[in-house]
Design an enzyme around this catalytic site. Sequence first.
Site, mmCIF file in Angstrom:
data_model
loop_
_atom_site.group_PDB
_atom_site.id
_atom_site.type_symbol
_atom_site.label_atom_id
_atom_site.label_comp_id
_atom_site.label_asym_id
_atom_site.label_seq_id
_atom_site.Cartn_x
_atom_site.Cartn_y
_atom_site.Cartn_z
ATOM 1 N N ASN A 9 13.025 12.223 -56.102
ATOM 2 C CA ASN A 9 12.543 10.845 -56.059
ATOM 3 C C ASN A 9 13.289 10.059 -57.137
ATOM 4 O OD1 ASN A 9 11.156 8.447 -56.017
ATOM 5 N ND2 ASN A 9 9.320 9.256 -57.012
ATOM 6 N N LYS A 11 13.181 6.929 -57.781
ATOM 7 C CA LYS A 11 12.462 5.761 -58.312
ATOM 8 C C LYS A 11 13.419 4.556 -58.393
ATOM 9 C CE LYS A 11 9.765 9.068 -60.904
ATOM 10 N NZ LYS A 11 8.664 9.262 -61.807
ATOM 11 N N HIS A 96 2.776 7.214 -53.879
ATOM 12 C CA HIS A 96 3.185 7.749 -55.187
ATOM 13 C C HIS A 96 2.292 7.120 -56.269
ATOM 14 C CE1 HIS A 96 5.539 8.564 -58.776
ATOM 15 N NE2 HIS A 96 6.114 9.537 -58.075
ATOM 16 N N GLU A 98 2.864 5.950 -59.083
ATOM 17 C CA GLU A 98 3.361 4.710 -59.697
ATOM 18 C C GLU A 98 3.049 3.517 -58.803
ATOM 19 O OE1 GLU A 98 7.316 6.168 -60.353
ATOM 20 O OE2 GLU A 98 6.515 7.519 -61.884
ATOM 21 N N GLU A 168 0.701 15.776 -57.128
ATOM 22 C CA GLU A 168 1.352 15.325 -58.356
ATOM 23 C C GLU A 168 0.288 14.862 -59.350
ATOM 24 O OE1 GLU A 168 5.670 14.193 -57.643
ATOM 25 O OE2 GLU A 168 4.517 12.386 -57.303
ATOM 26 N N GLY A 174 6.769 12.604 -65.335
ATOM 27 C CA GLY A 174 7.658 12.000 -66.322
ATOM 28 C C GLY A 174 7.236 12.243 -67.762
ATOM 29 N N SER A 213 7.216 16.851 -63.697
ATOM 30 C CA SER A 213 8.078 17.481 -64.713
ATOM 31 C C SER A 213 8.681 18.807 -64.249
ATOM 32 C CB SER A 213 7.315 17.648 -66.031
ATOM 33 O OG SER A 213 6.917 16.384 -66.517
HETATM 34 C C1 PEP Z 1 7.881 11.949 -59.376
HETATM 35 O O1 PEP Z 1 8.419 10.885 -59.604
HETATM 36 O O2 PEP Z 1 7.333 12.130 -58.294
HETATM 37 C C2 PEP Z 1 7.919 12.985 -60.405
HETATM 38 C C3 PEP Z 1 7.311 14.110 -60.200
HETATM 39 O O3 PEP Z 1 8.613 12.692 -61.577
HETATM 40 P P1 PEP Z 1 9.058 13.733 -62.711
HETATM 41 O O4 PEP Z 1 9.679 14.913 -62.022
HETATM 42 O O5 PEP Z 1 10.039 12.962 -63.543
HETATM 43 O O6 PEP Z 1 7.838 14.133 -63.457
#
Ligand code: PEP
Length: 252
Positions: A9, A11, A96, A98, A168, A174, A213
Amino acid sequence: MRKKLLLGNWKMNKTVGEAKAFALACRSIVEFAGEHGVLVGVAPTYLGLQTVKENADKHLIVAAQNVHFEDKGAYTGEVSVPMLKDIGVSWVIVGHSERRTYDNETNEKCNKKIVKLVHEEMTPVYCVGETLEQFEKGLTKKVVEKQLRVGLQSLCEKCIDKVVIAYEPVWSIGTGKNASKEIAQDVCAFIRGIVREMYGEGAERMLILYGGSVKPENIKAYLTSPDIDGALVGGASLQIDSYRAMVENLIG
Ligand code: PEP
């Protein structure tokens, strides 16, 4: 036997030029993954979708990060399913965290998008997960169950395996604080159980990803858990070297 999937992803990262460079550089990775029966993909910004489609190996899954549930109309700033289909994009991330946090993406709105995508024979990647506060209060499964029961309502039994779920935990995205593989497996098994209750044995064919992460050093641990079929990866999917390392580590 369910396939393994790595979905990056991106972003709000990468110019069109940078997206093109990645698409070209990852051709050999897609080929290598394919030889081992592993699915790989990326979700660029809307601007990068067409470039990645045109320059990547045709087996790279290219996903949009969002979509509107209406076909067209007065929705400034939105992009619709026919527009994505027109450029050959058939996967979309929905809900997501975010977007839930910054763009008022509710479970109900996610449901409209998922119903639309499934109806159009596209693949939604539906993100669910709890905040840190909810995790600390022991509310993870309650929150995730509600996200599933509302977000996945009004689908049909035979199409449920067209949906991909990504667990998630918001506190792990992040932050470098990934959920342990035990927590991730426990919640992913719970997700499969809820979907089985809602739609029957199609839940056994449905892919469930962990995200939060994930990086080259920890991807293998998650992907060897029985109910985790892949990873949704933000930060570590941006650089071609770490993307390649994740594919190699999950296969090797
Ligand atoms: C994501 O954006 O879905 C995500 C899991 O980000 P990260 O791997 O940076 O934690």
